[in-house]
Scaffold this active site. Structure first.
Site, PDB file in Angstrom:
ATOM      1  CB  CYS A  97      64.541 -35.075   9.942  1.00  0.00           C
ATOM      2  SG  CYS A  97      63.979 -33.604   9.069  1.00  0.00           S
ATOM      3  CB  CYS A 127      60.967 -20.177   3.737  1.00  0.00           C
ATOM      4  SG  CYS A 127      59.396 -21.048   3.578  1.00  0.00           S
ATOM      5  CG  ASN A 160      69.521 -24.376  12.711  1.00  0.00           C
ATOM      6  OD1 ASN A 160      70.408 -24.532  13.530  1.00  0.00           O
ATOM      7  ND2 ASN A 160      68.436 -25.126  12.671  1.00  0.00           N
ATOM      8  CD  GLU A 162      54.600 -27.693   2.033  1.00  0.00           C
ATOM      9  OE1 GLU A 162      55.027 -26.831   2.807  1.00  0.00           O
ATOM     10  OE2 GLU A 162      53.795 -28.591   2.379  1.00  0.00           O
ATOM     11  CD  GLU A 166      70.623 -31.023   3.726  1.00  0.00           C
ATOM     12  OE1 GLU A 166      71.446 -30.219   3.312  1.00  0.00           O
ATOM     13  OE2 GLU A 166      69.815 -30.771   4.662  1.00  0.00           O
ATOM     14  CB  CYS A 189      64.555 -22.201   4.033  1.00  0.00           C
ATOM     15  SG  CYS A 189      64.699 -23.903   3.501  1.00  0.00           S
ATOM     16  CB  CYS A 205      65.880 -28.615   5.734  1.00  0.00           C
ATOM     17  SG  CYS A 205      64.939 -27.429   4.794  1.00  0.00           S
ATOM     18  CB  CYS A 229      61.736 -26.298  -1.325  1.00  0.00           C
ATOM     19  SG  CYS A 229      60.086 -25.924  -0.686  1.00  0.00           S
ATOM     20  CG  HIS A 257      58.184 -19.387  10.371  1.00  0.00           C
ATOM     21  ND1 HIS A 257      58.760 -20.177  11.337  1.00  0.00           N
ATOM     22  CD2 HIS A 257      58.153 -20.143   9.225  1.00  0.00           C
ATOM     23  CE1 HIS A 257      59.077 -21.342  10.804  1.00  0.00           C
ATOM     24  NE2 HIS A 257      58.706 -21.352   9.545  1.00  0.00           N
TER      25      HIS A 257
HETATM   26  S1  SF4 Z   1      61.348 -23.966   4.961  1.00  0.00           S
HETATM   27 FE1  SF4 Z   1      60.441 -25.809   4.047  1.00  0.00          FE
HETATM   28  S2  SF4 Z   1      58.804 -25.007   2.738  1.00  0.00           S
HETATM   29 FE2  SF4 Z   1      60.149 -23.253   3.187  1.00  0.00          FE
HETATM   30  S3  SF4 Z   1      61.594 -23.227   1.462  1.00  0.00           S
HETATM   31 FE3  SF4 Z   1      62.525 -24.454   3.107  1.00  0.00          FE
HETATM   32  S4  SF4 Z   1      62.001 -26.562   2.601  1.00  0.00           S
HETATM   33 FE4  SF4 Z   1      60.615 -25.235   1.448  1.00  0.00          FE
END
Ligand code: SF4
Length: 358
Positions: free
Chosen positions: A108, A119, A297, A167, A95, A122, A340, A115, A223
């Site tokens: 961006c 998290c 989000n 990351e 993306e 995410c 993302c 990843c 966070h």
């Molecule tokens: S927030 Fe960033 S570091 Fe965490 S899982 Fe998503 S893409 Fe990876």
């Protein structure tokens, strides 16, 4: 460098100059070539008429200029955000987001396919790590965003944030090479201070950035302000605990003489209490910092909700009482799956097939 595998967007100016010298051409042609590619959008050596004909032929034989394919493109209802799902040559997709608001354009970009960090809030984390991106694939995303701006008649792209999928400090060498290419004065000439790298808190990478004096901006996704709470949201916190992360940030800020941006996804009832704001304010004392408060989000498979506006403002007021500057970020593009990984995870299979067969 193998001559048969010269990927255009992967080449720094230094790489190009070395290649030209090895062919017996003066290195000065590298700058003209970069201007063709990055400023004029000309990637076919045949059309680089200011280069000697014999060099054009040599480049034609040796260079590949793979372009990313647009698998999917969506635009936010306010028109300020465009999100692209871009296909790589092996069928993987990443993306890239272009935000264009009041004459300021920011791309961006992603640094990995998927990843490994996991998290909980995410969408990219749900993919796991598929593979690292090359420097050229990171650069191509910026080129793509810049082309869109050129087609819109807008000024050239000036800001890049590495906050897309992945990351960046888990793909350090490729990311740093890409940044070098983006900053090249003969090419896109993006100022390093207009580039922001966002990390979830990979301590060895933060130390390395400081020791190498990499002049980009650093954003750290925090966070939570206690180790226990943070480890629930951000699994890498178990490997890189909060106290060690803050020590690394102090080292970075001292060595670089720069402030750090701290990102805080505001999740209702989870990390938006007055007590957590006060703990954060205490944690960041004496550390040059700016906190970006971003109402979450929402994504599939995670039931967290964004903090309400009044709660976000209360959180911000408590930070102010601790002399910590902060901004509540607008969730621009909430209607286009702005977080993302959301587009990559949510794109229907038929669109993926269309992309793979292009
Ligand atoms: S927030 Fe960033 S570091 Fe965490 S899982 Fe998503 S893409 Fe990876």
């Amino acid at each position: 460098m193998s001559e048969s595998s010269l990927s255009l967007y992967q080449l720094s100016r230094h790489d190009l100059e070395q290649q030209l010298c090895s062919w017996g051409f003066p290195p000065i042609h590298a700058a003209r070539l970069l201007k063709y590619v990055y400023r004029e959008g000309i990637c076919s050596p045949r059309e680089m008429y200011e280069l000697p004909a014999v060099l054009r032929g040599r480049l034609e034989d040796a260079l590949t200029a793979d372009e990313l394919t647009t698998c999917s493109e969506i635009q936010s209802s306010d028109g300020f955000t465009r999100k692209y799902l871009l296909g790589l040559t092996d069928g993987c997709r990443v993306e890239t987001v272009l935000m264009h608001f009041r004459g300021r354009a920011t791309a961006c970009v992603s640094s990995q396919v998927g990843c490994a960090m996991g998290c909980v809030f995410c969408a990219t984390a749900q993919m796991g790590l598929v593979r690292q991106l090359t420097a050229g694939e990171i650069v191509q995303q910026v080129v793509h965003a810049n082309r869109v701006l050129m087609e819109l008649g807008a000024p050239q792209l000036r800001n890049v944030v590495l906050m897309g999928m992945g990351e960046p400090l888990h793909n350090y060498d490729a990311v740093m090479k890409a940044i070098g290419i983006l900053c090249e004065p003969a090419g896109l000439a993006i100022g390093p201070r207009h580039i922001t790298l966002s990390t979830v808190g990979v301590i060895p990478g933060i130390i390395r950035l400081a020791d190498e004096r990499q002049p980009v901006n650093l954003a750290v996704s925090l966070h939570a302000a206690t180790q226990e709470e943070r480890a629930k949201l951000v699994p890498p916190a178990r490997a890189w605990p909060l106290d060690e992360l803050v020590t690394a940030c102090r080292y970075y800020a001292e060595k670089m003489k720069r402030r750090i941006f701290f990102e805080w996804a505001l999740i209702e009832g989870q990390n938006d209490s007055e007590e957590q704001a006060a703990t954060l304010g205490t944690l960041l004392q004496g550390l040059p910092s700016h906190v970006n408060l971003i109402p979450l989000n929402p994504i599939a498979n995670y039931d967290g909700l964004p903090t309400s506006n009044p709660s976000a403002k209360r959180f911000q007021a408590i930070l102010a009482e601790h002399d910590i500057p902060s901004t509540i970020r607008q969730r621009r593009g909430i209607d286009i799956a702005a977080g993302c990984g959301q587009l990559a995870v949510e794109t229907p299979p038929q669109q993926r097939v269309a992309c793979l067969s292009e």
